[in-house]
Design an enzyme around this catalytic site. Structure first.
Site, short mmCIF file in Angstrom:
data_model
loop_
_atom_site.label_atom_id
_atom_site.label_comp_id
_atom_site.label_asym_id
_atom_site.label_seq_id
_atom_site.Cartn_x
_atom_site.Cartn_y
_atom_site.Cartn_z
N HIS A 139 -1.48 -6.86 38.41
CA HIS A 139 -2.02 -6.45 39.71
C HIS A 139 -3.53 -6.33 39.63
CE1 HIS A 139 -2.48 -4.14 43.45
NE2 HIS A 139 -1.33 -4.66 43.76
N GLU A 175 6.42 -6.69 43.76
CA GLU A 175 7.26 -7.86 44.04
C GLU A 175 8.48 -7.93 43.12
OE1 GLU A 175 6.32 -9.30 46.64
OE2 GLU A 175 4.34 -10.20 46.57
N1 COA Z 1 1.46 -13.64 33.88
C1 COA Z 1 0.70 -14.19 32.93
N2 COA Z 1 -0.61 -13.95 32.82
C2 COA Z 1 -1.17 -13.11 33.71
C3 COA Z 1 -0.42 -12.51 34.72
C4 COA Z 1 0.94 -12.80 34.80
N3 COA Z 1 1.72 -12.26 35.75
N4 COA Z 1 -1.24 -11.73 35.47
C5 COA Z 1 -2.47 -11.85 34.94
N5 COA Z 1 -2.43 -12.70 33.88
C6 COA Z 1 -3.56 -13.09 33.04
C7 COA Z 1 -4.60 -13.85 33.83
O1 COA Z 1 -4.33 -15.22 33.84
C8 COA Z 1 -5.86 -13.49 33.11
O2 COA Z 1 -5.92 -14.31 31.96
P1 COA Z 1 -7.23 -15.19 31.62
O3 COA Z 1 -8.33 -14.17 31.50
O4 COA Z 1 -6.84 -15.88 30.38
O5 COA Z 1 -7.38 -16.08 32.82
C9 COA Z 1 -5.59 -12.07 32.61
O6 COA Z 1 -4.19 -11.91 32.59
C10 COA Z 1 -6.19 -10.99 33.47
O7 COA Z 1 -5.79 -11.18 34.80
P2 COA Z 1 -6.23 -10.16 35.93
O8 COA Z 1 -7.70 -10.16 36.07
O9 COA Z 1 -5.54 -8.86 35.68
O10 COA Z 1 -5.55 -10.82 37.20
P3 COA Z 1 -6.08 -10.83 38.70
O11 COA Z 1 -6.56 -9.49 39.11
O12 COA Z 1 -6.98 -12.00 38.92
O13 COA Z 1 -4.72 -11.19 39.43
C11 COA Z 1 -2.51 -11.06 40.13
C12 COA Z 1 -3.76 -10.26 39.80
C13 COA Z 1 -1.50 -10.18 40.83
C14 COA Z 1 -2.89 -12.22 41.07
C15 COA Z 1 -1.93 -11.65 38.82
O14 COA Z 1 -1.55 -10.60 37.98
C16 COA Z 1 -0.75 -12.59 39.07
O15 COA Z 1 -0.96 -13.77 39.31
N6 COA Z 1 0.51 -12.07 38.98
C17 COA Z 1 1.67 -12.91 39.24
C18 COA Z 1 1.86 -13.11 40.74
C19 COA Z 1 2.35 -11.87 41.44
O16 COA Z 1 3.25 -11.18 40.96
N7 COA Z 1 1.77 -11.60 42.61
C20 COA Z 1 2.14 -10.46 43.43
C21 COA Z 1 1.07 -9.44 43.40
S1 COA Z 1 1.56 -7.92 44.17
#
Ligand code: COA
Length: 341
Positions: A228, A286
């Site tokens: 998140h 989710e």
């Molecule tokens: N699975 C695998 N890797 C993940 C991840 C996941 N669910 N969520 C974050 N990461 C990775 C990112 O790719 C990033 O890696 P990098 O630095 O090598 O690129 C690292 O963890 C840090 O990510 P972060 O900055 O915390 O993510 P964000 O704030 O940009 O994105 C979300 C947040 C929700 C978009 C992201 O966690 C995600 O895509 N989750 C899956 C989709 C989802 O469940 N969406 C519903 C949200 S309520």
């Protein structure tokens, strides 16, 4: 003024709101002055609407008024966007009722079934469940109501921000909600619960979770329902929805995916902690949305539109708040192109 670049507007405060507060460090969500754990299950969608708008609304009549032909579209969010965009009203109850009615009608047509006309006597959640599945079921309706309340508002999330940006220009309510639906559609925002269910199906049994998830991560794919932007702990809404699924189980409703979901969450959290030791990536809303909506009998293609049925409350309340107290939202950008010589 602090003009440092904040990619993705992370941490930038753009509005004052009395609607909801998200504390990502503590894992706390407050909606209408109450913790989400207390609110969900104890307050209905209609009661929350009355609190956020300081007055009651007749959802039954509004649902009946909204029941008419919708735009045929293969995707539920596309259908919702097209149908809501065609409305011409400034009445938030009419817009919110239409989101529920058209999400349900789309879902039935998609399955080759006739849409079911709204029943004004039922609660919003009970009638939505009936319009999608044909079933009237108290325990399932209560779980669905708790879900709608849980996702009703969540600070300055992307779709709410979209709605506020549009409202801030003096534009109309329907434009703001239409734009918000477009933002919610994206898999990084509201599009994840369907894929979470696909993932649970692909894994099939708890013993396969580690292997399947490891392969996903090794292939560079994200685990849906995990991580998140704001929460650095487990999303408090995941616990609320998990509790509601347990209540369903206690009421005798089969929740066959709960055990598997718990095992997959545990394995995913473990693997993500190993891969990103500095970033807490835990279950988000989710994850258990998928389990709850599946348990009440909604087909997975209507999961994202159902998120909109809940979140439209927040969008409408934010449009109202923006109009009363907000200022034109107009951030700046850092120019990195060429300058004329
Ligand atoms: N699975 C695998 N890797 C993940 C991840 C996941 N669910 N969520 C974050 N990461 C990775 C990112 O790719 C990033 O890696 P990098 O630095 O090598 O690129 C690292 O963890 C840090 O990510 P972060 O900055 O915390 O993510 P964000 O704030 O940009 O994105 C979300 C947040 C929700 C978009 C992201 O966690 C995600 O895509 N989750 C899956 C989709 C989802 O469940 N969406 C519903 C949200 S309520």
């Amino acid at each position: 003024m602090d003009s440092a670049l904040k990619e993705g507007l992370e941490g930038v405060v753009v509005a004052r709101t009395k609607l909801s507060h998200v504390d990502g460090e503590a894992g706390r969500l407050v909606i209408a002055g109450e913790d989400v754990e207390r609110l969900a299950g104890a307050t209905t969608y209609e009661q929350l609407w009355a609190r956020l708008f300081a007055g009651p609304a007749d959802f039954g009549s509004a649902r009946r008024a909204a029941f008419r032909e919708a735009a045929p579209q293969p995707d539920g969010m596309d259908a919702l966007r097209a149908t809501i965009a065609a409305m011409s009203t400034e009445d938030p109850v009419a817009v919110a009722a239409a989101v529920a009615v058209h999400a349900a009608a789309w879902s039935r047509r998609k399955r080759g079934l006739e849409p079911i006309a709204p029943d004004a006597k039922l609660s919003h959640a009970a009638d939505y469940l009936r319009m999608v599945t044909g079933e009237v079921h108290d325990a399932k309706a209560r779980a669905l109501d708790a879900y709608l309340v849980t996702v009703s508002d969540h600070g300055m999330n992307a779709s709410t921000f979209t709605a506020r940006v549009i409202a801030s220009t003096g534009s109309d309510l329907v434009s703001a909600v239409t734009g918000a639906i477009g933002a919610l559609k994206g898999p990084l925002h509201g599009g994840a619960p369907g894929p979470v269910l696909d993932m649970l199906d692909a894994i099939g049994e708890p013993a396969r979770a580690m292997e399947w998830l490891s392969a996903e991560l090794a292939a560079g794919r994200r685990i849906m329902g995990m991580g998140h932007r704001i929460y650095r702990v487990r999303d408090p809404r995941a616990a609320v929805l998990e509790r509601e699924v347990e209540k369903l189980e206690a009421a005798g409703v089969s929740t066959r995916r709960l055990k598997l979901a718990r095992a997959v969450e545990k394995a995913a959290a473990e693997l993500l902690a190993r891969k990103y030791p500095d970033r807490a990536l835990k279950a988000n809303v989710e994850f258990y949305t998928a389990v709850l909506l599946d348990a009440v009998g909604l087909p997975r293609e209507v999961f994202s539109p159902t998120f909109a049925v809940g979140r439209v409350l927040g969008w409408c309340a934010h449009v109202d708040e923006q109009r009363k107290t907000g200022r034109l939202i107009r951030p700046a950008s850092e120019y990195i192109g060429a300058m004329p010589r």
